[in-house]
Scaffold this active site. Structure first.
Site, PDB file in Angstrom:
ATOM      1  N   GLU A  43      -7.710  -9.360  -1.915  1.00  0.00           N
ATOM      2  CA  GLU A  43      -7.562  -8.467  -3.075  1.00  0.00           C
ATOM      3  C   GLU A  43      -7.471  -9.326  -4.344  1.00  0.00           C
ATOM      4  O   GLU A  43      -6.530 -10.100  -4.500  1.00  0.00           O
ATOM      5  CB  GLU A  43      -6.298  -7.614  -2.936  1.00  0.00           C
ATOM      6  CG  GLU A  43      -5.987  -6.768  -4.159  1.00  0.00           C
ATOM      7  CD  GLU A  43      -4.609  -6.127  -4.098  1.00  0.00           C
ATOM      8  OE1 GLU A  43      -3.991  -5.934  -5.167  1.00  0.00           O
ATOM      9  OE2 GLU A  43      -4.135  -5.822  -2.972  1.00  0.00           O
ATOM     10  N   THR A  72      -4.349  -4.123  -8.916  1.00  0.00           N
ATOM     11  CA  THR A  72      -3.700  -3.973 -10.221  1.00  0.00           C
ATOM     12  C   THR A  72      -4.559  -3.144 -11.161  1.00  0.00           C
ATOM     13  O   THR A  72      -4.675  -3.439 -12.348  1.00  0.00           O
ATOM     14  CB  THR A  72      -3.335  -5.345 -10.855  1.00  0.00           C
ATOM     15  OG1 THR A  72      -2.799  -6.194  -9.840  1.00  0.00           O
ATOM     16  CG2 THR A  72      -2.242  -5.188 -11.906  1.00  0.00           C
ATOM     17  N   LYS A 132       0.671   2.062  -1.191  1.00  0.00           N
ATOM     18  CA  LYS A 132       1.205   0.714  -1.377  1.00  0.00           C
ATOM     19  C   LYS A 132       2.653   0.856  -1.824  1.00  0.00           C
ATOM     20  O   LYS A 132       2.930   1.331  -2.922  1.00  0.00           O
ATOM     21  CB  LYS A 132       0.379  -0.020  -2.444  1.00  0.00           C
ATOM     22  CG  LYS A 132       1.017  -1.306  -2.949  1.00  0.00           C
ATOM     23  CD  LYS A 132       0.123  -1.971  -3.988  1.00  0.00           C
ATOM     24  CE  LYS A 132       0.839  -3.119  -4.655  1.00  0.00           C
ATOM     25  NZ  LYS A 132      -0.060  -4.006  -5.410  1.00  0.00           N
TER      26      LYS A 132
END
Length: 214
Positions: A43, A72, A132
């Site tokens: 990621e 993000t 998450k």
């Protein structure tokens, strides 16, 4: 790979390296070192300089041999631009309605960030495939176990506070995968040129993940 295949691959790997690289060049080298150590879930966060260019480079270099995504995300338009760059999954540390909807509409595996029970439920209802739990360090494995009481059907992945020493505890709560950042690939090691150390950490992390799920 389609979204379902990507999800199955993430579950199979059980580990995503969350990379906040210090520069585009060093980020690519960090990923090369991680892959050499057996970490195949990558990621690249938007806090990495020229993050989309980095993903394009990695997608061209590794193709389907890794599962490559972007994290993000904080703006809805990043969902489509991340997809165009070559991301196969999208991750955000937050649950903001327009953002999550844009991520879902991009057609990629979507992981939305949440912490409270209300946020977890909201993110799942908005269409996130995996929630998450961030920052995982705040509640630890015991908190995930508590969340799994009312939400046994919601796939969860903790990020923040995941280390080789506590991986087994996280998996014992039923998470589908874990996200590891600085514990797995500290940016300082890249700055110091210690890529062999990153590969070594990666190999150790992969082994403890495998052992935790036997």
């Amino acid at each position: 790979m389609n979204k379902i295949e990507v999800l199955e691959k993430v579950k199979e790997l059980g580990l995503l390296a969350v990379i906040r690289g210090p520069s585009p060049e060093l980020t690519v080298k960090m990923v090369e070192a991680l892959v050499a150590g057996g970490v195949l879930g990558i990621e690249i966060t938007y806090s990495t300089p020229n993050a989309e260019d980095v993903v394009r480079t990695l997608a061209k270099k590794f193709g389907d041999s890794i599962v490559l995504g972007m994290g993000t995300l904080t703006k809805p338009d990043q969902a489509e631009s991340a997809k165009a760059a070559g991301a196969s999954f999208l991750v955000s540390p937050i649950c903001e309605t327009k953002l999550v909807e844009a991520m879902v509409n991009a057609g990629l595996l979507t992981m939305a960030g949440a912490l409270t029970p209300t946020e977890v439920f909201q993110a799942y209802n908005l269409g996130a495939d995996v929630i998450k739990i961030f920052p995982g360090s705040l509640g630890g494995p015991a908190y995930i176990k508590a969340l799994k009481g009312p939400f046994p059907y919601i796939p969860m992945m903790p990020t923040g506070g995941v280390s080789a020493g506590n991986v087994a505890e996280w998996f014992s709560t039923g998470v589908v995968a874990v996200g590891a950042g600085s514990e797995l690939c500290p940016p300082q090691l890249a700055k110091d040129g210690k890529f062999d150390e990153i590969s070594k950490r990666a190999s150790e992390f992969v082994q403890v993940v495998k052992s935790a799920r036997v």
